[in-house]
Design an enzyme around this catalytic site. Structure first.
Site, PDB file in Angstrom:
ATOM      1  N   SER A   1       0.809  -1.404  -0.063  1.00 33.16           N
ATOM      2  CA  SER A   1      -0.066  -0.109  -0.022  1.00 33.16           C
ATOM      3  C   SER A   1       0.978   1.181  -0.084  1.00 33.16           C
ATOM      4  O   SER A   1       1.794   1.276   0.535  1.00 33.16           O
ATOM      5  CB  SER A   1      -0.786   0.006   1.269  1.00 33.16           C
ATOM      6  OG  SER A   1      -1.197   1.304   1.393  1.00 33.16           O
TER       7      SER A   1
ATOM      8  N   TYR B   1      -1.597  -0.600  10.808  1.00 33.57           N
ATOM      9  CA  TYR B   1      -1.772  -1.214   9.341  1.00 33.57           C
ATOM     10  C   TYR B   1      -0.788  -1.171   8.303  1.00 33.57           C
ATOM     11  O   TYR B   1      -0.191  -1.852   7.660  1.00 33.57           O
ATOM     12  CB  TYR B   1      -3.239  -0.893   8.519  1.00 33.57           C
ATOM     13  CG  TYR B   1      -3.379  -1.014   7.355  1.00 33.57           C
ATOM     14  CD1 TYR B   1      -3.947  -2.436   6.837  1.00 33.57           C
ATOM     15  CD2 TYR B   1      -3.163  -0.104   6.453  1.00 33.57           C
ATOM     16  CE1 TYR B   1      -4.153  -2.680   5.757  1.00 33.57           C
ATOM     17  CE2 TYR B   1      -3.495  -0.594   4.851  1.00 33.57           C
ATOM     18  CZ  TYR B   1      -3.891  -1.718   4.621  1.00 33.57           C
ATOM     19  OH  TYR B   1      -4.163  -2.107   3.359  1.00 33.57           O
TER      20      TYR B   1
END
Length: 255
Positions: A147, A160
Site C-alpha cells: 500500500s 496497518y
C-alpha cells in the site's frame, strides 16, 4: 484485444472476490490464465466465480481465510488437483480493524488488534509462500500487495501501514532467497475506491487531502492495480525481482 501473456498459466489470488483482488484475477484470466480465487465467505466465492466464468475465464473458487493453516494448505492442494500446477501467487488478503475508527496511536492499539494485523497482513503471506514454493517451477512469480501507506503511515491506520511496510522488506529478502528460479515483487497501490478504503474516498475533507498529494489528481482504479500486477507477473518483467512498483498517481512514496 487483450494480450494472452498468461495462456496456459495457473494463478492464485487471495482475497479475490471483490475490489482489487477481483480485478487482478479478472485481468490475468482475460489474459489467458486459469485463476484460483478465494474469500472467507462461500457466498462471495460463488458470486465471483460465476461472474468470471461468464467472461470465459477458467476459474476455481475456494473458501480460504489466509490465517487458517488448513485452509491455506487446502488452497494449494485443490489448485494443484484442479490445474496440475501453479505459476503465479498474488498475496492480496489484508485486514485493518482500525478503519473507520477514531484516531488510535500504535501505543494505544490493543494487543489482539496487533496480533490480527500481523497474522493476516504479514505472517500469512510468508506462510503461503512457504507452502507454495515447492510447487513453483523456474520462472514462476510471487506478488505481494502492499500500500502507499507503507511509505506514509497515517493515523489511525499507522499499525496497518507498518504491516504494509514489512512487505517491502519481505519482498527484498524472499527475492534473494528464492532467486534465481522464482521472482518476488510487490505492488503498492494508492487510494482506490473500494469497500476496504471507503472511509478515505467518501469523506470530503479526506478526499481533498489525498487528491492534493496526487500529481494526477485522481483516485486509482482497481484496473490500474491489476495492470501493474499483470506486468510484474508476466515474462515482460522477467528481469525484475525484489522491487516494489508504486501505483499511486505520483503520491510521494519514499521512506
Amino acid at each position: 484485444m487483450m494480450s494472452k501473456r498468461f495462456q496456459g498459466k495457473v494463478v492464485i489470488v487471495t482475497a479475490s472476490t471483490q475490489g482489487i483482488g477481483y480485478s487482478i484475477a479478472q485481468r490475468l484470466g482475460l489474459e489467458g490464465a486459469s485463476v484460483v480465487i478465494s474469500s472467507r465467505k462461500q457466498e462471495n466465492v460463488d458470486e465471483a466465480t460465476e461472474k468470471l466464468k461468464g467472461q470465459g475465464i477458467q476459474v476455481l473458487g475456494l473458501v480460504c481465510h489466509v490465517s487458517n493453516a488448513q485452509q491455506r494448505k487446502d488452497l494449494i492442494y485443490n489448485s494443484l488437483e484442479k490445474f496440475g500446477k501453479i505459476d503465479v501467487i498474488v498475496s492480496n488478503a489484508a485486514v485493518n480493524p482500525m478503519a473507520g475508527k477514531n484516531t488510535v496511536t500504535i501505543m494505544e492499539t490493543q494487543e489482539s488488534i496487533l496480533d490480527k494485523m500481523w497474522e493476516v497482513n504479514v505472517k500469512a503471506p510468508v506462510l503461503l509462500t512457504k507452502e507454495a514454493a515447492p510447487h513453483l517451477k523456474k520462472g514462476s512469480s510471487i506478488i505481494f500487495i502492499s500500500s502507499i501507506s507503507a511509505y506514509n503511515q497515517p493515523l489511525p491506520w499507522a499499525m496497518y501501514a507498518v504491516t504494509k511496510t514489512a512487505l517491502l522488506g519481505l519482498t527484498k529478502v524472499l527475492a534473494a532467497e528464492l532467486g534465481p528460479d522464482l521472482r518476488v515483487n510487490c505492488v503498492a497501490p494508492g487510494i482506490v475506491p473500494t469497500h476496504f478504503g471507503k472511509i478515505l474516498t467518501t469523506n470530503e475533507s479526506l478526499k481533498k487531502v489525498i487528491l492534493s498529494s496526487s500529481l494526477l489528481k485522481r483516485f486509482g482504479t482497481t484496473e490500474d492495480i491489476a495492470a501493474a500486477v499483470a506486468f510484474l507477473a508476466s515474462d515482460d518483467a522477467s528481469y525484475i525481482t525484489g522491487e516494489t512498483l508504486v501505483v499511486a498517481g505520483g503520491t510521494p512514496s519514499r521512506l
